[in-house]
Design an enzyme around this catalytic site. Structure first.
Site, PDB file in Angstrom:
ATOM      1  N   ARG A   1       0.670  -1.476   1.146  1.00 27.23           N
ATOM      2  CA  ARG A   1       0.118  -0.128   1.311  1.00 27.23           C
ATOM      3  C   ARG A   1       1.169   0.846   1.853  1.00 27.23           C
ATOM      4  O   ARG A   1       1.233   2.012   1.434  1.00 27.23           O
ATOM      5  CB  ARG A   1      -1.087  -0.179   2.252  1.00 27.23           C
ATOM      6  CG  ARG A   1      -1.755   1.166   2.436  1.00 27.23           C
ATOM      7  CD  ARG A   1      -3.137   1.023   3.050  1.00 27.23           C
ATOM      8  NE  ARG A   1      -3.854   2.284   3.026  1.00 27.23           N
ATOM      9  CZ  ARG A   1      -4.223   2.945   4.130  1.00 27.23           C
ATOM     10  NH1 ARG A   1      -3.946   2.442   5.319  1.00 27.23           N
ATOM     11  NH2 ARG A   1      -4.869   4.089   4.024  1.00 27.23           N
TER      12      ARG A   1
ATOM     13  N   HIS B   1       2.209   4.451   0.303  1.00 25.58           N
ATOM     14  CA  HIS B   1       2.165   5.707   1.058  1.00 25.58           C
ATOM     15  C   HIS B   1       3.552   6.315   1.253  1.00 25.58           C
ATOM     16  O   HIS B   1       3.669   7.505   1.539  1.00 25.58           O
ATOM     17  CB  HIS B   1       1.468   5.484   2.405  1.00 25.58           C
ATOM     18  CG  HIS B   1      -0.024   5.385   2.269  1.00 25.58           C
ATOM     19  ND1 HIS B   1      -0.897   5.746   3.262  1.00 25.58           N
ATOM     20  CD2 HIS B   1      -0.806   4.984   1.232  1.00 25.58           C
ATOM     21  CE1 HIS B   1      -2.154   5.559   2.844  1.00 25.58           C
ATOM     22  NE2 HIS B   1      -2.121   5.095   1.614  1.00 25.58           N
TER      23      HIS B   1
ATOM     24  N   ASN C   1      -2.947   8.199   7.066  1.00 26.99           N
ATOM     25  CA  ASN C   1      -2.083   7.256   7.790  1.00 26.99           C
ATOM     26  C   ASN C   1      -2.496   6.977   9.222  1.00 26.99           C
ATOM     27  O   ASN C   1      -2.254   5.886   9.739  1.00 26.99           O
ATOM     28  CB  ASN C   1      -0.630   7.767   7.786  1.00 26.99           C
ATOM     29  CG  ASN C   1      -0.022   7.745   6.387  1.00 26.99           C
ATOM     30  OD1 ASN C   1      -0.553   7.091   5.491  1.00 26.99           O
ATOM     31  ND2 ASN C   1       1.080   8.453   6.198  1.00 26.99           N
TER      32      ASN C   1
ATOM     33  N   HIS D   1      -6.103  -3.582  -3.970  1.00 26.97           N
ATOM     34  CA  HIS D   1      -7.237  -3.797  -3.061  1.00 26.97           C
ATOM     35  C   HIS D   1      -7.851  -5.192  -3.229  1.00 26.97           C
ATOM     36  O   HIS D   1      -8.906  -5.461  -2.679  1.00 26.97           O
ATOM     37  CB  HIS D   1      -8.283  -2.699  -3.236  1.00 26.97           C
ATOM     38  CG  HIS D   1      -7.836  -1.367  -2.696  1.00 26.97           C
ATOM     39  ND1 HIS D   1      -8.590  -0.220  -2.774  1.00 26.97           N
ATOM     40  CD2 HIS D   1      -6.690  -1.002  -2.052  1.00 26.97           C
ATOM     41  CE1 HIS D   1      -7.932   0.781  -2.213  1.00 26.97           C
ATOM     42  NE2 HIS D   1      -6.773   0.342  -1.781  1.00 26.97           N
TER      43      HIS D   1
HETATM   44  C1  HEM Z   1      -6.543   4.808  -5.876  1.00 29.28           C
HETATM   45  C2  HEM Z   1      -6.504   5.441  -4.720  1.00 29.28           C
HETATM   46  C3  HEM Z   1      -6.497   4.730  -3.398  1.00 29.28           C
HETATM   47  C4  HEM Z   1      -7.284   5.041  -2.330  1.00 29.28           C
HETATM   48  C5  HEM Z   1      -8.283   6.178  -2.255  1.00 29.28           C
HETATM   49  C6  HEM Z   1      -6.978   4.092  -1.293  1.00 29.28           C
HETATM   50  C7  HEM Z   1      -7.553   4.094  -0.036  1.00 29.28           C
HETATM   51  C8  HEM Z   1      -7.439   3.074   0.882  1.00 29.28           C
HETATM   52  C9  HEM Z   1      -8.139   3.016   2.143  1.00 29.28           C
HETATM   53  C10 HEM Z   1      -9.078   4.081   2.680  1.00 29.28           C
HETATM   54  C11 HEM Z   1      -7.795   1.843   2.746  1.00 29.28           C
HETATM   55  C12 HEM Z   1      -8.293   1.339   4.105  1.00 29.28           C
HETATM   56  C13 HEM Z   1      -7.452   1.954   5.201  1.00 29.28           C
HETATM   57  C14 HEM Z   1      -7.998   1.761   6.576  1.00 29.28           C
HETATM   58  O1  HEM Z   1      -9.187   1.536   6.749  1.00 29.28           O
HETATM   59  O2  HEM Z   1      -7.231   1.862   7.564  1.00 29.28           O
HETATM   60  C15 HEM Z   1      -6.876   1.168   1.879  1.00 29.28           C
HETATM   61  C16 HEM Z   1      -6.294  -0.048   2.136  1.00 29.28           C
HETATM   62  C17 HEM Z   1      -5.338  -0.617   1.346  1.00 29.28           C
HETATM   63  N1  HEM Z   1      -4.735  -0.041   0.242  1.00 29.28           N
HETATM   64 FE1  HEM Z   1      -5.407   1.536  -0.780  1.00 29.28          FE
HETATM   65  N2  HEM Z   1      -6.032   3.223  -1.750  1.00 29.28           N
HETATM   66  C18 HEM Z   1      -5.699   3.576  -3.028  1.00 29.28           C
HETATM   67  C19 HEM Z   1      -4.718   2.988  -3.801  1.00 29.28           C
HETATM   68  C20 HEM Z   1      -3.879   1.989  -3.376  1.00 29.28           C
HETATM   69  C21 HEM Z   1      -2.665   1.574  -4.047  1.00 29.28           C
HETATM   70  C22 HEM Z   1      -2.110   2.224  -5.314  1.00 29.28           C
HETATM   71  C23 HEM Z   1      -2.146   0.550  -3.322  1.00 29.28           C
HETATM   72  C24 HEM Z   1      -0.884  -0.228  -3.545  1.00 29.28           C
HETATM   73  C25 HEM Z   1      -0.324  -0.414  -4.732  1.00 29.28           C
HETATM   74  C26 HEM Z   1      -3.044   0.324  -2.206  1.00 29.28           C
HETATM   75  C27 HEM Z   1      -2.924  -0.694  -1.283  1.00 29.28           C
HETATM   76  C28 HEM Z   1      -3.804  -0.908  -0.244  1.00 29.28           C
HETATM   77  C29 HEM Z   1      -3.816  -2.116   0.561  1.00 29.28           C
HETATM   78  C30 HEM Z   1      -2.974  -3.356   0.302  1.00 29.28           C
HETATM   79  C31 HEM Z   1      -4.773  -1.937   1.566  1.00 29.28           C
HETATM   80  C32 HEM Z   1      -5.116  -2.888   2.720  1.00 29.28           C
HETATM   81  C33 HEM Z   1      -4.144  -2.606   3.875  1.00 29.28           C
HETATM   82  C34 HEM Z   1      -4.298  -3.494   5.101  1.00 29.28           C
HETATM   83  O3  HEM Z   1      -5.115  -4.406   5.124  1.00 29.28           O
HETATM   84  O4  HEM Z   1      -3.562  -3.227   6.074  1.00 29.28           O
HETATM   85  N3  HEM Z   1      -4.061   1.233  -2.260  1.00 29.28           N
HETATM   86  N4  HEM Z   1      -6.663   1.947   0.750  1.00 29.28           N
END
Ligand code: HEM
Ligand SMILES: *[C@@H]1O[C@H](CO)[C@@H](O)[C@H](O)[C@H]1NC(C)=O
Length: 319
Positions: free
Chosen positions: A64, A68, A96, A195
């Protein structure tokens, strides 16, 4: 100097100039550090393997962090910069704050790389490599990582606030935010497959499990860990079945109306991305191929190369 030697001189100067100019816009290449830091890949992999063995979520957090980084003025490690009294970084932007993890692990990898290859490898490249290792270590596909990025001397909280997608985004918004980075709707859907690993906070999925139509059993279980008020930092896995395994479980969940975020479920809601969700839920191979290709595309967003930027000595601060 006669006419022909003067002419010859100009032609040579022009060729030299063109070579110089094209070098500063050089393409990234997987062999960028082959001579200057041949152990780079093994150092990054070993440090990531240790961190993931300790805390499997670290793989997700690093993946992630790379996303970002790349979405805010390119993959230039701007996301890693700390706020100082005279400098504002991106860590306190909407997407973030209280959310990004993995900064200490990045410090660790950078320290290990510096101990063998001093002042050579950028934080932006280390983060890109670490994200690939995370996916591989958790059972996902591998791909060659183009390298040669340099680190920014700046960051932009306003770009972070406008370019990073919020979990409340509808499909059209997601498509347009990714299109702004030259990523297609299909790239966006494949990349959302990230995800399949990691966790989200109640604050990011509350409105989805209280206001949207989703699987009733699923909704009840999420409401139990995410009350209407309070518990903002309680977490739930983005892929309920295998949160520490990179597979296509995420897309199966979407088809069962069990996407955790609103922005997840809109990918399978009778809209343009339904066919890709169906494909990826059926074929791990199709997902692996599209995800890997889209990761390379995302990693190529506006890199600093040549004499632009710098090789940061410490990832949290400009030199
Ligand atoms: C399509 C639009 C996307 C949205 C709206 C989005 C939004 C989010 C949100 C809200 C979270 C949870 C954050 C939290 O609660 O602190 C999350 C987690 C995550 N996102 Fe996304 N995301 C998107 C696309 C992506 C992309 C393109 C990637 C990587 C290629 C990605 C990788 C991740 C990962 C791996 C997590 C888990 C992080 C952790 O457990 O620390 N996301 N995302
Ligand atoms: C909702 O989820 C449960 C548990 O995974 C499942 O048994 C049920 O069939 C799902 N219902 C619908 C309508 O998809």
């Amino acid at each position: 100097m006669g006419f022909s030697s003067t002419y010859f001189f100009y032609v040579i100067s022009l060729i030299w100039l063109l070579t110089f100019v094209s070098n500063t816009n050089a393409q990234l290449t997987p062999t960028f550090y082959a001579r200057t830091c041949p152990k780079l890949h093994s150092i990054v992999r070993a440090t990531m393997a240790k961190a993931i063995a300790n805390d499997p979520r670290m793989g997700a957090s690093i993946l992630r962090l790379h996303f970002h980084d790349c979405f805010v003025n390119g993959c230039d490690a701007s996301v890693l910069l700390e706020d100082t009294p005279t400098f504002q970084g991106e860590k306190n932007s909407y997407a973030n704050q209280n959310s990004l993890r993995g900064f200490k692990l990045m410090d660790n990898i950078k320290r290990n790389v510096e101990s063998i290859c001093k002042n050579t490898v950028s934080c932006a490249d280390i983060l890109t490599l670490a994200a690939r290792e995370a996916v591989v270590l958790l059972g996902g596909p591998t791909w060659k990582v183009p390298l040669g990025r340099r680190d920014s001397r700046t960051a932009s909280i306003s770009a972070a606030n406008t370019n990073l997608p919020p979990p409340t985004a509808d499909l059209a918004t997601l498509i347009s935010l990714f299109a702004a980075k030259n990523l297609s709707p299909r790239d966006m859907t494949a990349l959302s497959g990230a995800h399949t690993i990691g966790w989200a906070r109640c604050a990011t999925f509350r409105s989805h499990v209280y206001n949207d139509n989703a699987n009733a059993t699923f909704v009840a279980s999420k409401r139990s860990i995410c009350p209407p008020i309070g518990g903002d930092d309680n977490v739930a896995p983005l892929d309920m079945i295998t949160p520490n395994r990179f597979d296509n479980g995420y897309f199966k969940s979407l088809m069962a109306q069990q996407g955790l975020l609103h922005s997840d479920q809109v990918l399978y809601s009778g809209g343009s991305q339904d066919p890709w969700v169906r494909l990826y839920s059926k074929s791990n191979r199709a997902l692996s191929k599209d995800f890997a290709a889209a990761m390379v595309k995302m990693g190529n967003i506006s890199p600093l190369t040549g004499f632009n930027g710098e090789i940061r000595r410490h990832c949290r601060f400009v030199n």
